[in-house]
Design an enzyme around this catalytic site. Structure first.
Site, PDB file in Angstrom:
ATOM      1  N   HIS A 140       0.854  -1.199   0.000  1.00 51.06           N
ATOM      2  CA  HIS A 140       0.000   0.000   0.000  1.00 51.06           C
ATOM      3  C   HIS A 140       0.888   1.247   0.000  1.00 51.06           C
ATOM      4  O   HIS A 140       1.397   1.650  -1.036  1.00 51.06           O
ATOM      5  CB  HIS A 140      -0.938  -0.046   1.200  1.00 51.06           C
ATOM      6  CG  HIS A 140      -2.060   0.954   1.170  1.00 51.06           C
ATOM      7  ND1 HIS A 140      -2.355   1.724   0.065  1.00 51.06           N
ATOM      8  CD2 HIS A 140      -2.972   1.310   2.113  1.00 51.06           C
ATOM      9  CE1 HIS A 140      -3.391   2.497   0.326  1.00 51.06           C
ATOM     10  NE2 HIS A 140      -3.783   2.273   1.563  1.00 51.06           N
ATOM     11  N   HIS A 190      -1.845  -1.059 -11.478  1.00 48.49           N
ATOM     12  CA  HIS A 190      -2.758  -0.664 -10.400  1.00 48.49           C
ATOM     13  C   HIS A 190      -3.896  -1.670 -10.343  1.00 48.49           C
ATOM     14  O   HIS A 190      -4.299  -2.232 -11.365  1.00 48.49           O
ATOM     15  CB  HIS A 190      -3.311   0.748 -10.645  1.00 48.49           C
ATOM     16  CG  HIS A 190      -4.034   1.326  -9.469  1.00 48.49           C
ATOM     17  ND1 HIS A 190      -5.374   1.083  -9.233  1.00 48.49           N
ATOM     18  CD2 HIS A 190      -3.604   2.121  -8.451  1.00 48.49           C
ATOM     19  CE1 HIS A 190      -5.731   1.713  -8.124  1.00 48.49           C
ATOM     20  NE2 HIS A 190      -4.685   2.342  -7.629  1.00 48.49           N
ATOM     21  N   ASP A 227       2.865   6.318  -7.425  1.00 48.82           N
ATOM     22  CA  ASP A 227       4.121   6.065  -6.726  1.00 48.82           C
ATOM     23  C   ASP A 227       5.336   6.176  -7.631  1.00 48.82           C
ATOM     24  O   ASP A 227       6.460   6.317  -7.141  1.00 48.82           O
ATOM     25  CB  ASP A 227       4.091   4.673  -6.092  1.00 48.82           C
ATOM     26  CG  ASP A 227       2.967   4.532  -5.088  1.00 48.82           C
ATOM     27  OD1 ASP A 227       2.871   5.402  -4.206  1.00 48.82           O
ATOM     28  OD2 ASP A 227       2.184   3.574  -5.187  1.00 48.82           O
ATOM     29  N   ARG A 229      -3.890  11.280   3.540  1.00 50.09           N
ATOM     30  CA  ARG A 229      -5.020  10.349   3.500  1.00 50.09           C
ATOM     31  C   ARG A 229      -6.075  10.669   4.559  1.00 50.09           C
ATOM     32  O   ARG A 229      -7.245  10.311   4.425  1.00 50.09           O
ATOM     33  CB  ARG A 229      -4.504   8.915   3.626  1.00 50.09           C
ATOM     34  CG  ARG A 229      -5.506   7.781   3.462  1.00 50.09           C
ATOM     35  CD  ARG A 229      -6.374   7.910   2.208  1.00 50.09           C
ATOM     36  NE  ARG A 229      -5.690   8.011   0.955  1.00 50.09           N
ATOM     37  CZ  ARG A 229      -5.463   6.998   0.124  1.00 50.09           C
ATOM     38  NH1 ARG A 229      -5.834   5.778   0.450  1.00 50.09           N
ATOM     39  NH2 ARG A 229      -4.869   7.203  -1.043  1.00 50.09           N
TER      40      ARG A 229
END
Length: 468
Positions: free
Chosen positions: A303, A349, A404, A430
């Site tokens: 993650h 993804h 990322d 987040r």
């Protein structure tokens, strides 16, 4: 009319899931600068709308569940209601219906700035409405007012061993902030459940306000010999205060932080951190406990640690191949990586099937501010080469770069070279998304999450009975 109703009305009229109505000015409806007052007006309307919808369609079947889904991490299974963002496989993330380019255009900015203020995105996520400058300024000042850390959390942070990972420190400190929870205190005193959302709102505002202080203290303790984070300036926005506390004064870095904190804020509800927050919150754990649990999920290599792994791989590539690398040598290196059973970090993804728009906006930032940086040039070169190789290999459902693949390179350029810390920034961001949803989860009275689990034998028997 808020986004909550306007977006759906537009979609029905135009017959499109992502209609041009995303730019309707009417969604900038509320004039109050007090976010809680705006919510107080929106919530009863949404409660009624959902109640009517459930009465009419509560028994309607919305999908099928396959054995592959059950064994495959519930990929593609429709099982959560998450209001703040939706991830389209082809278009990427939409925050309350708005794409990232639309948010960059419409959300208020700092004086002289070009990137959206995260405060504006938070207002949008919570209300579905594009805020005006006064509303964003109110959020900035409100968070500055709530930012101070209790002494026991400061003492705790100052006494962590230096070999404790920054994400472990972040999670522990957030849990310790639970001593300040309005929700936990009121629940223990028997508060009416109609008030739950107000208490979760207060806790969420407090937590978001305090997160930059916690994160900056972790950074200073680990990488700057425990130097002071200084004081919050109520005249500055959330990101500006954060970068100042970290010890960075370059306004370009502050602009990058505004962009970073905006685009990492939310990615619908099925990812590990968002789902964890929702799950733990459904037990009526307070926002501190719910968000701390989410951060433990974000710390996982699959993650939030992915951006760190990208930079490690890029650094290794540079070390192995030297400075400027030909496309041919780069292709050979990528094939060697794949043939050895490894993946190319930053590509692919679970949901997206196109280039991640979060990658694209970071690329545009780099093209404007650091076009000649060697590491950025390498990332841009990989962007031209890697997707074609992954398509040729034939295994990847999505050969395109994700968020990322780029973020670590930008942070490195401005001097933040401590890769272990990057996920902390992700965590601070987040909070904007998952806590916005947590407020709505309590406002809408979402129940305790309790799906049915089955054993392999049970599944085999079920399939046998269905196919018999």
């Amino acid at each position: 009319m808020s986004l909550i109703s306007a977006g759906r009305v537009c979609a029905r009229i135009l017959g499109a899931k992502n209609s041009p109505c995303a730019l309707i000015a009417a969604r900038q409806a509320s004039s109050s600068t007090n976010l809680k007052d705006v919510l107080s007006d929106l919530i009863p309307k949404e409660q009624t709308r959902i109640k009517n919808f459930k009465q009419q369609h509560g028994k309607t079947v919305i999908g099928q569940v396959t054995v592959d889904m059950v064994y495959g991490g519930m990929r593609g299974m429709k099982g959560l209601v998450y209001e703040t963002s939706v991830l389209d496989p082809d278009e990427g993330i939409r925050f309350r219906g708005y794409s990232i380019p639309e948010c960059q255009k419409l959300l208020p900015k700092a004086p002289g700035g070009e990137e959206p203020l995260p405060e504006g995105l938070f207002w949008l996520l919570v209300t579905g409405e594009v805020p005006n400058q006064d509303q964003v300024n109110w959020i900035s000042k409100e968070w500055a007012k709530r930012a101070a850390l209790p002494s026991h959390v400061v003492t705790m942070l100052d006494n962590f061993p230096t070999n404790l990972h920054p994400m472990s420190q972040l999670s522990a400190a957030i849990t310790a902030l639970n001593s300040e929870s309005n929700f936990a205190r009121a629940y223990a005193e028997g508060v009416n459940k109609a008030k739950y959302w107000e208490l979760v709102y207060e806790d969420s505002m407090d937590l978001i306000a305090k997160l930059p202080c916690v994160a900056a203290k972790i950074y200073r303790n680990l990488y700057r010999e425990g130097s002071s984070i200084g004081a919050i300036d109520s005249n500055l926005d959330w990101s500006d205060n954060f970068t100042n506390m970290l010890g960075y004064t370059d306004q370009q870095f502050t602009e990058l932080m505004r962009l970073y904190l905006t685009i990492h804020s939310d990615h619908e509800g099925g990812n590990v951190s968002a789902h964890t927050s929702h799950l733990v919150g459904s037990a009526l754990s307070d926002p501190y406990l719910s968000f701390s649990a989410a951060m433990n999920g974000l710390a996982g290599p699959l993650h939030g640690l992915a951006n760190q792994e990208v930079l490690v791989w890029l650094t290794s590539l540079q070390k192995d191949l030297g400075g400027e690398v030909s496309d041919e040598k780069l292709r050979d290196y990528i094939w060697n990586t794949l043939n050895s059973g490894r993946v190319v970090p930053g590509y692919g993804h679970a949901v997206l099937r196109k280039t991640d728009p979060r990658y694209t906006c970071q690329r545009e930032f780099a093209l404007k501010h650091l076009p000649d940086d060697p590491m950025f040039k390498l990332v841009a070169q990989l962007y031209k080469i890697v997707p074609n190789i992954l398509l040729e290999q034939g295994k990847a459902k999505n050969p395109w770069p994700n968020v990322d693949a780029h973020s670590g390179v930008l942070l490195q350029y401005y001097g933040m070279t401590e890769m272990n810390y990057y996920t902390v920034l992700f965590g601070v961001s987040r909070a904007l998304g998952v806590l916005s949803q947590l407020i709505w989860s309590r406002a809408l009275g979402f129940p305790l999450e309790r799906p049915k689990s089955m054993s392999t034998d049970g599944l085999m028997q079920l399939v046998g009975s269905k196919s018999g």
